[in-house]
Motif scaffolding. Sequence first.
Motif, PDB file in Angstrom:
ATOM      1  N   ALA A  83       0.824  -1.203   0.000  1.00  0.00           N
ATOM      2  CA  ALA A  83       0.000   0.000   0.000  1.00  0.00           C
ATOM      3  C   ALA A  83       0.859   1.255   0.000  1.00  0.00           C
ATOM      4  N   GLN A  84       0.219   2.391  -0.289  1.00  0.00           N
ATOM      5  CA  GLN A  84       0.902   3.680  -0.207  1.00  0.00           C
ATOM      6  C   GLN A  84       1.324   3.928   1.241  1.00  0.00           C
ATOM      7  N   GLU A  85       0.488   3.526   2.173  1.00  0.00           N
ATOM      8  CA  GLU A  85       0.837   3.633   3.594  1.00  0.00           C
ATOM      9  C   GLU A  85       1.153   2.202   4.034  1.00  0.00           C
ATOM     10  N   PHE A  86       2.424   1.942   4.316  1.00  0.00           N
ATOM     11  CA  PHE A  86       2.815   0.567   4.634  1.00  0.00           C
ATOM     12  C   PHE A  86       2.747   0.364   6.129  1.00  0.00           C
ATOM     13  N   ASP A  87       2.206  -0.778   6.549  1.00  0.00           N
ATOM     14  CA  ASP A  87       2.199  -0.982   7.997  1.00  0.00           C
ATOM     15  C   ASP A  87       3.178  -2.079   8.368  1.00  0.00           C
ATOM     16  N   LEU A  88       4.243  -1.652   9.029  1.00  0.00           N
ATOM     17  CA  LEU A  88       5.302  -2.575   9.445  1.00  0.00           C
ATOM     18  C   LEU A  88       5.254  -2.709  10.955  1.00  0.00           C
ATOM     19  N   MET A  89       6.035  -3.647  11.489  1.00  0.00           N
ATOM     20  CA  MET A  89       6.128  -3.795  12.941  1.00  0.00           C
ATOM     21  C   MET A  89       7.314  -2.942  13.392  1.00  0.00           C
ATOM     22  N   PRO A  90       7.051  -1.847  14.078  1.00  0.00           N
ATOM     23  CA  PRO A  90       8.124  -0.878  14.364  1.00  0.00           C
ATOM     24  C   PRO A  90       9.202  -1.366  15.335  1.00  0.00           C
ATOM     25  N   TYR A  91       8.831  -2.269  16.257  1.00  0.00           N
ATOM     26  CA  TYR A  91       9.782  -2.613  17.327  1.00  0.00           C
ATOM     27  C   TYR A  91      10.633  -3.831  17.036  1.00  0.00           C
ATOM     28  N   ILE A  92      10.521  -4.375  15.809  1.00  0.00           N
ATOM     29  CA  ILE A  92      11.428  -5.467  15.442  1.00  0.00           C
ATOM     30  C   ILE A  92      12.293  -4.997  14.278  1.00  0.00           C
ATOM     31  N   THR A  93      13.332  -5.778  13.964  1.00  0.00           N
ATOM     32  CA  THR A  93      14.320  -5.317  12.976  1.00  0.00           C
ATOM     33  C   THR A  93      13.798  -5.468  11.547  1.00  0.00           C
ATOM     34  N   VAL A  94      14.572  -4.894  10.641  1.00  0.00           N
ATOM     35  CA  VAL A  94      14.305  -4.993   9.205  1.00  0.00           C
ATOM     36  C   VAL A  94      14.200  -6.466   8.807  1.00  0.00           C
ATOM     37  N   GLU A  95      15.198  -7.254   9.211  1.00  0.00           N
ATOM     38  CA  GLU A  95      15.205  -8.693   8.893  1.00  0.00           C
ATOM     39  C   GLU A  95      13.965  -9.397   9.396  1.00  0.00           C
ATOM     40  N   GLU A  96      13.625  -9.102  10.646  1.00  0.00           N
ATOM     41  CA  GLU A  96      12.475  -9.780  11.251  1.00  0.00           C
ATOM     42  C   GLU A  96      11.173  -9.404  10.552  1.00  0.00           C
ATOM     43  N   ASN A  97      11.068  -8.156  10.129  1.00  0.00           N
ATOM     44  CA  ASN A  97       9.887  -7.746   9.367  1.00  0.00           C
ATOM     45  C   ASN A  97       9.804  -8.488   8.042  1.00  0.00           C
ATOM     46  N   ILE A  98      10.942  -8.555   7.339  1.00  0.00           N
ATOM     47  CA  ILE A  98      10.946  -9.212   6.025  1.00  0.00           C
ATOM     48  C   ILE A  98      10.596 -10.698   6.175  1.00  0.00           C
ATOM     49  N   GLY A  99      11.090 -11.299   7.243  1.00  0.00           N
ATOM     50  CA  GLY A  99      10.877 -12.732   7.442  1.00  0.00           C
ATOM     51  C   GLY A  99       9.618 -13.071   8.218  1.00  0.00           C
ATOM     52  N   LYS A 100       8.849 -12.059   8.518  1.00  0.00           N
ATOM     53  CA  LYS A 100       7.674 -12.203   9.395  1.00  0.00           C
ATOM     54  C   LYS A 100       6.797 -13.406   9.048  1.00  0.00           C
ATOM     55  N   HIS A 101       6.547 -13.610   7.765  1.00  0.00           N
ATOM     56  CA  HIS A 101       5.621 -14.679   7.391  1.00  0.00           C
ATOM     57  C   HIS A 101       6.337 -15.905   6.842  1.00  0.00           C
ATOM     58  N   LEU A 102       7.659 -15.941   7.014  1.00  0.00           N
ATOM     59  CA  LEU A 102       8.395 -17.113   6.529  1.00  0.00           C
ATOM     60  C   LEU A 102       8.476 -18.166   7.637  1.00  0.00           C
ATOM     61  N   SER A 103       8.693 -19.392   7.223  1.00  0.00           N
ATOM     62  CA  SER A 103       8.674 -20.500   8.170  1.00  0.00           C
ATOM     63  C   SER A 103       9.851 -20.451   9.145  1.00  0.00           C
ATOM     64  N   ARG A 104       9.571 -20.760  10.416  1.00  0.00           N
ATOM     65  CA  ARG A 104      10.635 -20.839  11.419  1.00  0.00           C
ATOM     66  C   ARG A 104      11.258 -22.234  11.443  1.00  0.00           C
ATOM     67  N   PHE A 105      10.659 -23.126  10.684  1.00  0.00           N
ATOM     68  CA  PHE A 105      11.158 -24.501  10.708  1.00  0.00           C
ATOM     69  C   PHE A 105      12.296 -24.738   9.736  1.00  0.00           C
ATOM     70  N   PHE A 106      12.571 -23.739   8.870  1.00  0.00           N
ATOM     71  CA  PHE A 106      13.689 -23.861   7.934  1.00  0.00           C
ATOM     72  C   PHE A 106      14.585 -22.640   8.080  1.00  0.00           C
ATOM     73  N   PRO A 107      15.257 -22.520   9.232  1.00  0.00           N
ATOM     74  CA  PRO A 107      15.981 -21.283   9.537  1.00  0.00           C
ATOM     75  C   PRO A 107      17.018 -20.896   8.486  1.00  0.00           C
ATOM     76  N   GLU A 108      17.715 -21.889   7.910  1.00  0.00           N
ATOM     77  CA  GLU A 108      18.737 -21.554   6.919  1.00  0.00           C
ATOM     78  C   GLU A 108      18.151 -20.962   5.649  1.00  0.00           C
ATOM     79  N   GLU A 109      17.114 -21.638   5.141  1.00  0.00           N
ATOM     80  CA  GLU A 109      16.459 -21.153   3.918  1.00  0.00           C
ATOM     81  C   GLU A 109      15.835 -19.786   4.166  1.00  0.00           C
TER      82      GLU A 109
END
Length: 303
Positions: A83-109
Amino acid sequence: MLNVKNLTFSYNKTPVLNDVSFNAKQGENVAIIGESGSGKSTLLKVLYGEYDLDEGHIFWKDEEILGPKFNLVIGYDFMKYVAQEFDLMPYITVEENIGKHLSRFFPEETQQRIDELTKVVELEAFAKTKVKTLSGGQKQRVALARALAKQPEIILLDEPFSHIDNFKKQSLRRKVFKYLKEKNITCVVATHDKDDVLGFADRMIVLNDNKIAVNDLPETLYKHPKTPLIASFFEEFNVINDEIIYANDLKIIESSDLKVVVIQSFFKGNFYLIEADLNGDSIFFENQKNLETGIEVCLSIIK
Ligand code: ADP
Ligand code: MG
């Protein structure tokens, strides 16, 4: 393929989109342009399934995109929307935001994917930084990377580089659009910036008066702008004898019937944009040199 058929949508009673139809093939980049308020953002939201249509249908491949009346959760896995107004999670890092919806069961990938995307949006140096401390442009890049994380089949981008400064914009644009092409991700991008379109979009759709005014190749629309609205998206232009003439198609010559008097010169980098008077109307042309106010010159249309 994205297939939009006779889409009509209004907010309450205000019509915004009237009988809009178009397609976007797999991997194609379709730009939606139009003046502010022409309905670009609304179109993307409707494509995403955020609203119910008044009429018409939207399909991605064989699946119909349906609005909140039919879906408990808005959106589909194969489609992402920035969206034009993006809603991110402010209190976690850039990496954590990007990986927010990725699986925790494949940490390397997951980490590989995050690294790949932080590179695409040029945020390697900020990977461990908390999002709340980032600038607007940096946040916009995080939102882009997050939308790409689960590799959607189609992505809807609303003015994706609008918050990003000119220093970064060019290279970022090239990287993001190249990435989408490489991964064969269909992209519908709403923009008012010609640089988001020229060189990247396969097709360009112009919204005007709640309708699609034209849907064509950017090159065709640039070379043969049928209306002032289309021309104004690309360049400074004039209407001379009902013909649209770009400022850079007018050249000074020794003598001609097109005599003008210089009003003002604007420095534009590798040329000057000259405003001149033609029988009481302003006319614009490009020139290599700055011209003195008040002098008379003759112009010719040279395409
Ligand atoms: P654009 O993105 O091209 O600037 P928008 O899609 O944001 O245009 O807006 C199209 C029209 O719909 C505008 O007239 C705007 O005021 C109106 N509009 C946008 N969002 C809403 C809303 N949530 N409720 C009512 N009207 C809206
Ligand atoms: Mg908008």
